[in-house]
Each structure stands twice: as structure tokens, then as C-alpha cells.
Design an enzyme around this catalytic site. Structure first.
Site, PDB file in Angstrom:
ATOM      1  N   ASP A  94       0.805  -1.228   0.000  1.00 55.52           N
ATOM      2  CA  ASP A  94       0.000   0.000   0.000  1.00 55.52           C
ATOM      3  C   ASP A  94       0.840   1.281   0.000  1.00 55.52           C
ATOM      4  O   ASP A  94       0.392   2.305   0.486  1.00 55.52           O
ATOM      5  CB  ASP A  94      -0.957  -0.005   1.196  1.00 55.52           C
ATOM      6  CG  ASP A  94      -0.217   0.022   2.530  1.00 55.52           C
ATOM      7  OD1 ASP A  94       0.994  -0.288   2.545  1.00 55.52           O
ATOM      8  OD2 ASP A  94      -0.833   0.372   3.552  1.00 55.52           O
ATOM      9  N   LYS A 134     -16.202  -5.183   7.554  1.00 52.33           N
ATOM     10  CA  LYS A 134     -15.400  -5.414   8.765  1.00 52.33           C
ATOM     11  C   LYS A 134     -16.328  -5.375   9.984  1.00 52.33           C
ATOM     12  O   LYS A 134     -17.395  -4.748   9.921  1.00 52.33           O
ATOM     13  CB  LYS A 134     -14.330  -4.324   8.890  1.00 52.33           C
ATOM     14  CG  LYS A 134     -13.170  -4.532   7.940  1.00 52.33           C
ATOM     15  CD  LYS A 134     -11.948  -3.756   8.420  1.00 52.33           C
ATOM     16  CE  LYS A 134     -10.711  -4.264   7.724  1.00 52.33           C
ATOM     17  NZ  LYS A 134      -9.505  -3.570   8.156  1.00 52.33           N
ATOM     18  N   GLU A 161      -2.340  -0.140  -4.331  1.00 50.93           N
ATOM     19  CA  GLU A 161      -3.593  -0.497  -3.644  1.00 50.93           C
ATOM     20  C   GLU A 161      -4.730   0.379  -4.180  1.00 50.93           C
ATOM     21  O   GLU A 161      -4.597   1.598  -4.259  1.00 50.93           O
ATOM     22  CB  GLU A 161      -3.474  -0.291  -2.135  1.00 50.93           C
ATOM     23  CG  GLU A 161      -4.744  -0.764  -1.425  1.00 50.93           C
ATOM     24  CD  GLU A 161      -4.822  -0.369   0.053  1.00 50.93           C
ATOM     25  OE1 GLU A 161      -4.860  -1.271   0.891  1.00 50.93           O
ATOM     26  OE2 GLU A 161      -4.826   0.841   0.341  1.00 50.93           O
TER      27      GLU A 161
HETATM   28  P1  0O2 Z   1      -4.244   4.893   5.421  1.00 54.67           P
HETATM   29  O1  0O2 Z   1      -3.768   6.114   6.105  1.00 54.67           O
HETATM   30  O2  0O2 Z   1      -5.613   5.075   4.804  1.00 54.67           O
HETATM   31  O3  0O2 Z   1      -3.253   4.300   4.469  1.00 54.67           O
HETATM   32  P2  0O2 Z   1      -2.366  -4.313   5.283  1.00 54.67           P
HETATM   33  O4  0O2 Z   1      -2.360  -2.943   4.599  1.00 54.67           O
HETATM   34  O5  0O2 Z   1      -2.787  -5.439   4.379  1.00 54.67           O
HETATM   35  O6  0O2 Z   1      -1.127  -4.574   6.027  1.00 54.67           O
HETATM   36  P3  0O2 Z   1      -4.888  -4.548   6.482  1.00 54.67           P
HETATM   37  O7  0O2 Z   1      -5.529  -3.893   7.669  1.00 54.67           O
HETATM   38  O8  0O2 Z   1      -5.043  -6.027   6.372  1.00 54.67           O
HETATM   39  O9  0O2 Z   1      -3.394  -4.145   6.450  1.00 54.67           O
HETATM   40  O10 0O2 Z   1      -5.387  -3.906   5.139  1.00 54.67           O
HETATM   41  P4  0O2 Z   1      -6.852  -3.599   4.690  1.00 54.67           P
HETATM   42  O11 0O2 Z   1      -7.832  -4.322   5.519  1.00 54.67           O
HETATM   43  O12 0O2 Z   1      -6.862  -3.866   3.220  1.00 54.67           O
HETATM   44  O13 0O2 Z   1      -7.003  -2.041   5.028  1.00 54.67           O
HETATM   45  C1  0O2 Z   1      -6.043  -1.106   4.691  1.00 54.67           C
HETATM   46  C2  0O2 Z   1      -6.638   0.286   4.481  1.00 54.67           C
HETATM   47  O14 0O2 Z   1      -8.074   0.264   4.352  1.00 54.67           O
HETATM   48  C3  0O2 Z   1      -6.396   1.235   5.647  1.00 54.67           C
HETATM   49  O15 0O2 Z   1      -5.142   1.831   5.451  1.00 54.67           O
HETATM   50  C4  0O2 Z   1      -7.538   2.243   5.510  1.00 54.67           C
HETATM   51  O16 0O2 Z   1      -7.268   3.168   4.463  1.00 54.67           O
HETATM   52  C5  0O2 Z   1      -8.658   1.340   5.046  1.00 54.67           C
HETATM   53  N1  0O2 Z   1      -9.384   0.764   6.208  1.00 54.67           N
HETATM   54  C6  0O2 Z   1      -9.387  -0.522   6.594  1.00 54.67           C
HETATM   55  N2  0O2 Z   1     -10.180  -0.702   7.666  1.00 54.67           N
HETATM   56  C7  0O2 Z   1     -10.694   0.495   7.968  1.00 54.67           C
HETATM   57  C8  0O2 Z   1     -11.607   0.964   9.007  1.00 54.67           C
HETATM   58  O17 0O2 Z   1     -12.073   0.222   9.842  1.00 54.67           O
HETATM   59  N3  0O2 Z   1     -11.914   2.287   8.995  1.00 54.67           N
HETATM   60  C9  0O2 Z   1     -11.418   3.160   8.058  1.00 54.67           C
HETATM   61  N4  0O2 Z   1     -11.793   4.432   8.141  1.00 54.67           N
HETATM   62  N5  0O2 Z   1     -10.540   2.745   7.098  1.00 54.67           N
HETATM   63  C10 0O2 Z   1     -10.195   1.448   7.056  1.00 54.67           C
HETATM   64  P5  0O2 Z   1      -4.292   2.360   6.679  1.00 54.67           P
HETATM   65  O18 0O2 Z   1      -2.880   2.005   6.423  1.00 54.67           O
HETATM   66  O19 0O2 Z   1      -4.886   1.931   7.975  1.00 54.67           O
HETATM   67  O20 0O2 Z   1      -4.453   3.894   6.633  1.00 54.67           O
END
Ligand code: 0O2
Length: 226
Positions: A94, A134, A161
């Protein structure tokens, strides 16, 4: 491994410089930027072409961002990995991120399908948080895509991403993200319940808006047949 609390970009740069990684890191960031541009152009082309065939654009807006060096450092740190360009490229999906805000839920799947069909794009991972939200209510479709970039001396595959959401899903996610960082909340469970309830309401709204649009489209088709 040493753990730092970097205060700003200068500290991160100094750390990279110290380990002889600054040049390779800067180059890698440019490569991610190029990959992001490639994917964004593909989406813009699709939006323009699709607007020819219907009376609306499938997406309202696109936001793109490169992950901040400090966030990259922190993520590698959480994974127990050193802050090197090799680890970034091998491990993180990402660093380059594009968020596509669509009008209706069906547009999301249609656009994602159009992107997946392109023969220079490879889908590395798909997370459908719309069909399977989620536990907190978060909804979006996430794709990790791999795309080639053509540099002066080489062709290189880069990962980007892609997050697809409706305007309503984005409204919820943006506000939830802002409130996540609020410390010392008195009653966290009840706040979580409230946010979950809002996510459900928003999902119902999206569903109803989609129904209205489908109805209008059907009426238009019937009129054309008459
Ligand atoms: P930012 O600042 O937006 O980049 P991974 O990235 O695979 O290591 P994960 O958690 O398995 O981690 O990835 P996933 O589920 O694909 O989610 C990654 C991104 O989705 C997050 O990036 C957020 O942008 C968004 N996201 C996921 N869950 C939530 C949530 O519950 N609420 C909100 N508002 N956004 C969410 P980052 O890196 O957290 O932040």
C-alpha cells in the site's frame, strides 16, 4: 533492531542517508508515483469512455497518495523488518494508494471488473469489505494490483492499492478515521455500537439509491423500445 521515534521527514531522510539507502528509496518512491499515474490514467480513460454510453460517470472522484516515509517506517517496524528499499518493495502493498469514490455500489464492481480485464494488470489480492464488511461496519472493495512501468532502462512491475467506495461509504470511513485517533473516549463500546449502526444505515441508503437508479434505467430502456 533499533526503534526510533522519528519526528519528521528530515529524521527519516537522515536515517536512510546513514545507512546508504536514501538514493534507492527516493528512486523507489518515484517508481510508485509512476505506477499510481498509470492506474489513475486507466481509470480516467474508463470513466470517459463509460460516460459515452450512460448519462453519468461511474466515479465521482479519485484521490491518490504515496504513503508517508514515517508511516512506511512504522509499518516495517511493526513487521519486525528493517527500513530498506528491498523490504518496502517485497513486503508492502500500500505504498501507492488510489481511492475511487463511486456514485452507486454497482459502479464499484463494474469498474473493478473493467480494471481486472486489462491484460497488463494483474490482481494480486482482492478484499471485498462490501459483501463482507469489517466487524466495525467498514465497507469498501480493496484490490492490490500489479502494473508494469516503463523506465528509461527497464520495465518494472509495481504494486498499487486500489480502494473503491461509494460516496456514502467514504463519508462514514472518513469520519470514523478522524474519530479513531481521539484518545480518552469515556464509553468506547457504545461509540463502536453507534458507528456500526451508522454504517448499517448508510449501507441501506446505498441500497435504496441503487434501486432508484435501476428503476430509472429500466424506464429509460422501455421508453427507447417504444
Ligand atoms: P491509510 O492512512 O488510509 O493508508 P495491510 O495494509 O494489508 O497490512 P490490512 O488492515 O489487512 O493491512 O489492510 P486492509 O484491511 O486492506 O485495510 C487497509 C486500508 O483500508 C487502511 O489503510 C484504511 O485506508 C482502510 N481501512 C481498513 N479498515 C478500515 C476501518 O475500519 N476504517 C477506516 N476508516 N478505514 C479502514 P491504513 O494504512 O490503515 O491507513
Amino acid at each position: 533492531m533499533e526503534i526510533h521515534n522519528f519526528a519528521n521527514i528530515k529524521d527519516v531522510e537522515a536515517e536512510l542517508e546513514k545507512n546508504g539507502h536514501l538514493e534507492a528509496f527516493s528512486e523507489l518512491m518515484v517508481h510508485y508515483e509512476c505506477a499510481m499515474l498509470e492506474v489513475k490514467t486507466k481509470l480516467d480513460v474508463l470513466n470517459t469512455e463509460l460516460s459515452l454510453h450512460s448519462d453519468h460517470n461511474p466515479f465521482e472522484s479519485i484521490k491518490s497518495r504515496l504513503k508517508k516515509p514515517i508511516s512506511i517506517y512504522e509499518k516495517l517496524n511493526r513487521l519486525g523488518l528493517e527500513f530498506t528499499p528491498e523490504n518496502i518493495e517485497k513486503t508492502l502493498n500500500d505504498v501507492a494508494g488510489i481511492r475511487v469514490i463511486c456514485s452507486f455500489p454497482n459502479d464499484i464492481y463494474y469498474l473493478a471488473e473493467c480494471i481486472a480485464k486489462q491484460d497488463d494488470i494483474k490482481i494480486i489480492q482482492k478484499k471485498d469489505y462490501i459483501s463482507n464488511p469489517k466487524p466495525n461496519g467498514y465497507r469498501s472493495l480493496h484490490l492490490i494490483v500489479e502494473i508494469p512501468i516503463f523506465l528509461m532502462q527497464e520495465k518494472k512491475n509495481m504494486r498499487v492499492e486500489l480502494q473503491f467506495r461509494t460516496i456514502a461509504m467514504d463519508f462514514w470511513a472518513t469520519l470514523e478515521h478522524k474519530m479513531k485517533y481521539k484518545k480518552n473516549i469515556k464509553n468506547p463500546e457504545s461509540i463502536q455500537d453507534e458507528l456500526y449502526y451508522c454504517a448499517e444505515l448508510i449501507s441501506q441508503l446505498d441500497g435504496r439509491m441503487q434501486q432508484i437508479r435501476t428503476k430509472i434505467e429500466k424506464e429509460d430502456e422501455e421508453e427507447e423500445c417504444e
